[in-house]
Scaffold this active site. Structure first.
Site, mmCIF file in Angstrom:
data_model
loop_
_atom_site.group_PDB
_atom_site.id
_atom_site.type_symbol
_atom_site.label_atom_id
_atom_site.label_comp_id
_atom_site.label_asym_id
_atom_site.label_seq_id
_atom_site.Cartn_x
_atom_site.Cartn_y
_atom_site.Cartn_z
ATOM 1 C CB CYS A 70 -6.367 5.649 1.640
ATOM 2 S SG CYS A 70 -4.941 6.717 1.333
ATOM 3 C CG HIS A 121 -3.164 4.033 4.296
ATOM 4 N ND1 HIS A 121 -3.729 3.825 3.052
ATOM 5 C CD2 HIS A 121 -3.939 3.354 5.183
ATOM 6 C CE1 HIS A 121 -4.783 3.031 3.185
ATOM 7 N NE2 HIS A 121 -4.936 2.739 4.467
ATOM 8 C CG HIS A 133 -7.879 1.133 5.801
ATOM 9 N ND1 HIS A 133 -6.738 0.691 5.193
ATOM 10 C CD2 HIS A 133 -8.287 0.111 6.595
ATOM 11 C CE1 HIS A 133 -6.460 -0.537 5.604
ATOM 12 N NE2 HIS A 133 -7.387 -0.911 6.457
#
Length: 163
Positions: A70, A121, A133
């Site tokens: 990510c 994240h 993402h």
């Protein structure tokens, strides 16, 4: 007293008229039109990145189309699409830019989530509740902040791109 009146009259002297045939540049650099143009450019750049990277598998530490994580995806996107070098890790990205309230999100803002076991994240906000993402389960993809999974785990947002 007369001196004050005379001096104030000089201070209010009118400037010569501006010729109508020559438009004047806006006095404020942050006009609405410029902001919209900037936001459209940013959105188009992010959508181009989505098209090029969609489906690339998740790979921790990865930085290529063979696999990307990510924060690596954020790093590559900002570098390749905006010519902007940002930190490589989620922990370092959390220290960058300015905090943004959830109801003030704008295209290009980073959105952060708290996942299981202390994992973090990060994604890039596209507008209209959407963000881009690198998902562990589906690779690079677009998701919605309104999705129950992401809504429950939303943590904070930061703005790196000036407005």
């Amino acid at each position: 007293m007369l001196l004050c009146i005379a001096l104030s009259a000089c201070a209010t002297k009118l400037a010569p008229p501006v010729q109508e045939s020559q438009p004047q540049p806006p006095k404020d650099d942050n006009t609405t039109a410029e902001l919209l143009t900037s936001e459209n450019f940013l959105l188009n750049s992010l959508l181009a990145q989505k098209e090029d990277w969609q489906g690339v598998p998740y790979r921790y530490g990865g930085l290529s189309t063979k696999g990307v994580d990510c924060s690596g995806f954020v790093y590559i996107t900002f570098l390749s699409q905006l010519n902007m070098k940002v930190p490589r890790t989620t922990a370092e990205l959390l220290k960058e830019g300015e905090p943004v309230a959830r109801n003030q999100l704008a295209v290009g803002d980073l959105v952060f989530f708290r996942l299981a076991r202390g994992n973090r994240h990060v994604g890039i906000y596209l507008g209209d509740e959407a963000f881009l993402h690198a998902s562990v389960s589906n690779g690079v993809m677009q998701s919605s902040l309104g999705n129950p999974y992401w809504r429950k785990r939303y943590w904070q947002a930061r703005r790196l791109v000036g407005r």
